[in-house]
Design a protein around this motif. Sequence first.
Motif, PDB file in Angstrom:
ATOM      1  N   TYR A   1      42.098 -39.394 -36.915  1.00 34.36           N
ATOM      2  CA  TYR A   1      40.883 -39.120 -36.305  1.00 34.36           C
ATOM      3  C   TYR A   1      40.887 -37.368 -36.294  1.00 34.36           C
ATOM      4  O   TYR A   1      41.799 -36.849 -36.155  1.00 34.36           O
ATOM      5  CB  TYR A   1      41.154 -39.421 -34.910  1.00 34.36           C
TER       6      TYR A   1
ATOM      7  N   SER B   1      34.412 -44.247 -32.452  1.00 33.95           N
ATOM      8  CA  SER B   1      35.360 -44.494 -33.851  1.00 33.95           C
ATOM      9  C   SER B   1      35.858 -45.837 -33.833  1.00 33.95           C
ATOM     10  O   SER B   1      35.927 -46.225 -34.918  1.00 33.95           O
ATOM     11  CB  SER B   1      36.541 -43.452 -33.606  1.00 33.95           C
TER      12      SER B   1
ATOM     13  N   CYS C   1      38.627 -41.521 -39.190  1.00 35.53           N
ATOM     14  CA  CYS C   1      37.447 -41.333 -38.372  1.00 35.53           C
ATOM     15  C   CYS C   1      37.079 -39.863 -37.917  1.00 35.53           C
ATOM     16  O   CYS C   1      37.927 -39.239 -37.600  1.00 35.53           O
ATOM     17  CB  CYS C   1      37.615 -41.907 -37.194  1.00 35.53           C
TER      18      CYS C   1
END
Length: 238
Positions: free
Chosen positions: A63, A129, A116
């Motif tokens: 992420y 996400s 993400c």
Amino acid sequence: MRTDNRQPDELRPVEIETGVLMTAEGSAFIKVGSTHVLCAASVEDTVPPFLRNSGKGWVTAEYSMLPRATAKRTPREVTKGRPSGRTHEIQRLIGRSLRSIIDTNALGERTVIVDCDVIQADGGTRTASITGAYVALAQALRQLVAYGALKTLPLRDSVAATSVGLVRGEPMLDLCYEEDSQADVDMNVVMTGAGAFVEVQATAEHTPFDDAQMARMMGLARAGIVRLAEIQKKAVVR
């Protein structure tokens, strides 16, 4: 009415576009209100050392947030040499959520990594996400089945997430940033399409909450995730 004129039980507008990256095995661009996240699933024919020769696969996630995803520029974490504690926590949450609905035996000894990247943030980046990451993952796995690399689709269910909280004493679904920053209670809920819980993260930011308030928030979250699952299903079959 809320700051964006929604009802307390109303999600922000949700859009999921698939196949946005020609280079990834699976990809999805999810918009939840003004929060926009690009999710890309990559398949590798290897697994972490602890799974070698086990016949089982692995699903993980990374992420990140672009510097100007927020109102004030946030320096890239690469300049600090390592992910922040928040980033580490979120990507572990995304990975856990995806693994909860995967048949690792059917996946075989391969790894799916879902990246993400938050393009624009207005609250709920981790929940958006997770919701988008599932769609990218499903697209990648369907491609493996279509190409004959997998005999069966190793998905046991879908998974989605949303936020809920108490704002000025009122339970509200899918908090935007302004609401989240004022919330007395902030909660993130991750659930499967069948309605089973994967994770619940709840924090009283200012005022403790009781059983009745918890039940009302959970009811809002469950109803919201049912709607998200329907949107995911339509996106995956496209």
